[in-house]
Design an enzyme around this catalytic site. Sequence first.
Site, PDB file in Angstrom:
ATOM      1  N   LYS A 188       3.727   7.985  19.970  1.00 15.95           N
ATOM      2  CA  LYS A 188       2.836   9.006  19.373  1.00 15.95           C
ATOM      3  C   LYS A 188       1.295   8.862  19.773  1.00 15.95           C
ATOM      4  O   LYS A 188       0.713  10.118  19.854  1.00 15.95           O
ATOM      5  CB  LYS A 188       2.919   8.796  17.805  1.00 15.95           C
ATOM      6  CG  LYS A 188       4.340   9.117  17.108  1.00 15.95           C
ATOM      7  CD  LYS A 188       4.383   9.011  15.654  1.00 15.95           C
ATOM      8  CE  LYS A 188       5.904   8.967  15.089  1.00 15.95           C
ATOM      9  NZ  LYS A 188       5.762   8.935  13.757  1.00 15.95           N
ATOM     10  N   ASP A 245       3.375  14.372  10.127  1.00 16.17           N
ATOM     11  CA  ASP A 245       3.864  13.121   9.470  1.00 16.17           C
ATOM     12  C   ASP A 245       3.273  13.068   8.178  1.00 16.17           C
ATOM     13  O   ASP A 245       3.732  12.850   7.089  1.00 16.17           O
ATOM     14  CB  ASP A 245       3.660  11.770  10.203  1.00 16.17           C
ATOM     15  CG  ASP A 245       4.490  11.542  11.143  1.00 16.17           C
ATOM     16  OD1 ASP A 245       5.673  12.044  11.253  1.00 16.17           O
ATOM     17  OD2 ASP A 245       4.311  10.671  12.370  1.00 16.17           O
TER      18      ASP A 245
END
Length: 270
Positions: A71, A106
């Site tokens: 990420k 997220d």
Amino acid sequence: MNLSGKTEVYGIVGYPVKHSLSPVFQNALFEHFSLDAVYVPFEVKPDSFKEAFLGLKALGVKGVNITVPFKERAFELCDLSDEPSKVIRAVNTVKFTDRIEGYNTDWIGFLRALRELEKELEGKKVLVLGAGGTAKAVVYALSQEECYTYIFNRTYERAIELARNFSAQVVKRPEDVLDDADIIINTTSVGLSDDDPPLFDYQMLRDHHIVFDVIYRSTPLVKTALKKGAKAQNGLSMLIYQGMESFRIWTGLEAPVSVAINSLSDYVLS
Ligand code: ATR
């Protein structure tokens, strides 16, 4: 599934990625809207990440989710990124146009899932267990809601670093603030196996607590919380909500959550 020359390709990039549930529910969402698109897993070895990531754009892939451990590296490779990902310094959603667009969903997935347990978050005292990548998105979300956040982490220095960026408070032991905390969130990998040594004595949980575990199985933390009369939930809804937000970024469509949940009914882990 009918694949053709026009089928759009989406996917998830991670290492490992074979057990990911994202292909299951993302393909269900494509089917729900009768889109000519497919979502596939891309398992990429860490030393090939840059090559693979830039290759996706060259191949005409429309979008990908990014998962552990890429990420942060994906964020660095994006041409532009949304505000939350700039603060979190990580992306889990990429859209390939003439440029590489990075997003972080997220944090929003986490917030939507947590709100299913507690609608009013402002001013709540929250104990976050862990200070890794997931904790960053969680602490960012809590800061947006003006929660008062405590952070506990096995490696103290990492907790200090995270707390500094979000005006949170570091604690040396979860027990120190447990009575005071309204909400407890596990962002660590502890609980993936029932045999993991617990992060604290879960028997100390009380019925006023709200417990959220990002792991998407019934962990000992969640099980004990429920036994104590607390509200508790695992991370499956966070996974679904972050994915639905990715889907919205790629397609502009708001998917019904029931489609995603139903597609996972055979996969939910106990
Ligand atoms: P992720 O992106 O999934 O959050 P990560 O960035 O590697 O993954 O972070 C993992 C988190 O789980 C960290 O907070 C880690 O603690 P350390 O910073 O001390 O490594 C925590 N963690 C992993 N295994 C743990 C264990 N056995 N006990 C306590 N914490 C653990």
